[in-house]
Design a protein around this motif. Structure first.
Motif, PDB file in Angstrom:
ATOM      1  N   ARG A 103      -1.928   7.182   4.143  1.00 12.23           N
ATOM      2  CA  ARG A 103      -1.965   5.890   3.174  1.00 12.23           C
ATOM      3  C   ARG A 103      -0.825   5.838   2.044  1.00 12.23           C
ATOM      4  O   ARG A 103      -0.369   5.059   1.358  1.00 12.23           O
ATOM      5  N   GLY A 104      -0.248   7.163   1.748  1.00  6.26           N
ATOM      6  CA  GLY A 104       0.668   7.252   0.865  1.00  6.26           C
ATOM      7  C   GLY A 104       2.073   6.938   1.234  1.00  6.26           C
ATOM      8  O   GLY A 104       2.967   6.747   0.411  1.00  6.26           O
ATOM      9  N   LEU A 105       2.479   6.604   2.582  1.00  2.00           N
ATOM     10  CA  LEU A 105       3.812   6.627   3.057  1.00  2.00           C
ATOM     11  C   LEU A 105       4.614   5.153   2.709  1.00  2.00           C
ATOM     12  O   LEU A 105       5.457   5.268   1.919  1.00  2.00           O
ATOM     13  N   VAL A 106       3.712   4.343   3.160  1.00  2.00           N
ATOM     14  CA  VAL A 106       4.289   2.938   2.794  1.00  2.00           C
ATOM     15  C   VAL A 106       4.532   2.674   1.388  1.00  2.00           C
ATOM     16  O   VAL A 106       5.710   2.330   0.867  1.00  2.00           O
ATOM     17  N   PRO A 107       3.594   2.872   0.289  1.00  3.93           N
ATOM     18  CA  PRO A 107       3.950   2.917  -0.944  1.00  3.93           C
ATOM     19  C   PRO A 107       5.053   3.701  -1.476  1.00  3.93           C
ATOM     20  O   PRO A 107       5.712   3.108  -2.289  1.00  3.93           O
ATOM     21  N   THR A 108       5.237   4.943  -0.970  1.00  2.00           N
ATOM     22  CA  THR A 108       6.465   5.611  -1.176  1.00  2.00           C
ATOM     23  C   THR A 108       7.729   4.866  -0.843  1.00  2.00           C
ATOM     24  O   THR A 108       8.452   4.946  -1.755  1.00  2.00           O
ATOM     25  N   LEU A 109       7.635   4.227   0.294  1.00  4.04           N
ATOM     26  CA  LEU A 109       9.028   3.858   0.762  1.00  4.04           C
ATOM     27  C   LEU A 109       9.030   2.671  -0.107  1.00  4.04           C
ATOM     28  O   LEU A 109      10.359   2.260  -0.400  1.00  4.04           O
ATOM     29  N   ASN A 110       8.264   1.883  -0.399  1.00  9.28           N
ATOM     30  CA  ASN A 110       8.161   0.523  -1.160  1.00  9.28           C
ATOM     31  C   ASN A 110       8.746   0.873  -2.547  1.00  9.28           C
ATOM     32  O   ASN A 110       9.715   0.188  -3.327  1.00  9.28           O
ATOM     33  N   ALA A 111       8.246   2.031  -3.235  1.00 11.89           N
ATOM     34  CA  ALA A 111       8.515   2.425  -4.521  1.00 11.89           C
ATOM     35  C   ALA A 111      10.236   2.921  -4.546  1.00 11.89           C
ATOM     36  O   ALA A 111      10.826   2.370  -5.380  1.00 11.89           O
TER      37      ALA A 111
END
Length: 393
Positions: A103-111
């Motif tokens: 669940r950390g992947l998409v937030p990382t890409l968005n950041a």
């Protein structure tokens, strides 16, 4: 003053990150905080650090928090499955991502897309989506700063040596609570035993990963992406004292490493403050005590197969690391619930990886997209549960 968003602010890394910020109020301000459901602790953090926005995955808990904050509160509350990925779009300088799992992947890409530097404590981001993340980092020109103690040590060892090619990365591992055990010994391991790490205090999932040595396998893959080295140029050293946090060997045979007492606040502070070092309290390294005798061993990858499986997944590339990681996440959860045995984790991951070759979600590195990585992750989770519960051999 750096503006910080912390993903997973109620977890082990998140709370220690706030400790660093608390001790350095002139260096940092908290813009946003996020959690899954621990609103009691989150409320106390809001009262102390005054963020302008918070994100809560559990919608019912988010509604409870809104009630506790009261009408007219200046704090914006985001909720639902997309909340973690949305909060990182807020204006800030750096995002500390301490979420657990995929669940950390998409937030990382968005950041990254939002132009924020990343202090990364979510290793699954690079394990499953390494190519996607590193391409995004390059395109946006942001910094990706490692928070894991081992990768922070490697990063620090490279300062002043960036133009010198790496001969080998020496990635240290404590060996976990079952170092020296036989495969037969591991078959009788219970969750309460596996949660007793000898050196570090961590969350449940990462502690189990340390016990199976999957955590070190994930870190090997992470190091490959972070430092642009071949997987065969990363050597794992079992180092029970956890004093040398990792090192780099150069082509003149010089080995440069970083040492210190086991304390996650050091790598957290280094990532948040980079390029500056921040004064910390805590226990200094005692060369006549804990550091007086350092030992190193080779890992036993026949007993701790998770390490070997992680390395194999990286060599296979494409969607294999996402599949390996997704299967591991659900199997660790089943083990913690006492629904499977300790060695069932590695045995089932091996079966899932073999089945992936003939699945309709297998892709090579050049064909990877976010949707394909996420699809492979879901496939692996479903297949692992099916096998673990006896549906497929």
């Amino acid at each position: 003053m750096k503006k910080v968003i912390i993903l997973g602010s109620t977890g082990s890394i998140g709370t220690q990150g706030l400790d660093v910020i608390r001790d350095n109020p002139n260096m940092f301000s908290v813009v946003g905080l996020s959690c899954g459901s621990k609103i009691d602790l989150l409320l106390r953090q809001i009262e102390e650090f005054r963020p302008r926005v918070v994100a809560i995955s559990d919608t019912e808990k988010a509604d409870e928090l809104k009630t506790l904050l009261g009408e007219g509160s200046p704090v914006k509350v985001l909720s639902g499955e997309d909340a973690q990925a949305e909060i990182v779009k807020e204006d800030c300088d750096i995002v500390l991502n301490s979420l657990m799992g995929m669940r950390g992947l998409v937030p990382t890409l968005n950041a990254i897309e939002s132009g924020h530097d990343i202090a990364l404590a979510n290793k699954e981001t690079l394990v499953a989506g390494g190519a996607l993340v590193m391409n995004a980092v390059k395109e946006r020109g942001v910094k990706l700063l490692p928070v894991d103690s081992e990768h922070s040590a490697i990063f620090q060892s490279l300062q002043g040596n960036k133009n010198n090619p790496i001969k080998k990365i020496l990635l240290t591992a404590s060996g976990g609570p079952f170092r020296g055990c036989s495969l037969e010994d591991l078959k009788n391991v219970k969750a309460q035993d596996a949660l007793k790490h000898p050196n570090w205090t961590m969350g449940q999932k990462i502690t189990i990963d340390s016990a199976t040595m999957m955590n070190k396998g994930l870190e090997v893959i992470e190091a490959k992406w972070l430092f642009g080295v071949d997987i065969d140029d990363i050597e794992v050293l079992v180092h029970p004292q956890s004093i040398l946090h990792s090192a780099v060997e150069f082509y003149d045979n010089a080995v440069i490493g970083q040492m210190g007492t086991p304390d996650m606040k050091m790598p957290i502070s280094y990532a948040l403050g980079y390029p500056d070092r921040i004064a910390l309290g805590g226990e200094p390294l005692d060369f006549f005590g804990k550091a007086s005798a350092l030992t190193f061993e080779k890992p036993d990858m026949k007993v701790f197969k998770c390490l070997a499986l992680a390395i194999e997944s990286s060599k296979l590339g494409g969607t294999y690391p996402a599949v390996m990681n997704g299967a591991n996440e659900v199997l660790v959860d089943l083990f913690l619930k006492e629904e499977i045995g300790f060695t069932d984790i590695q045995d089932t991951i091996e079966k899932v990886m073999k089945l992936h070759a003939d699945s309709d979600v297998v892709f090579v590195e050049d064909e990877l997209t976010l949707d394909r990585v996420l699809a492979a992750d879901i496939w692996a989770r479903n297949k692992a549960v099916e096998i673990a519960k006896g549906g497929e051999k």
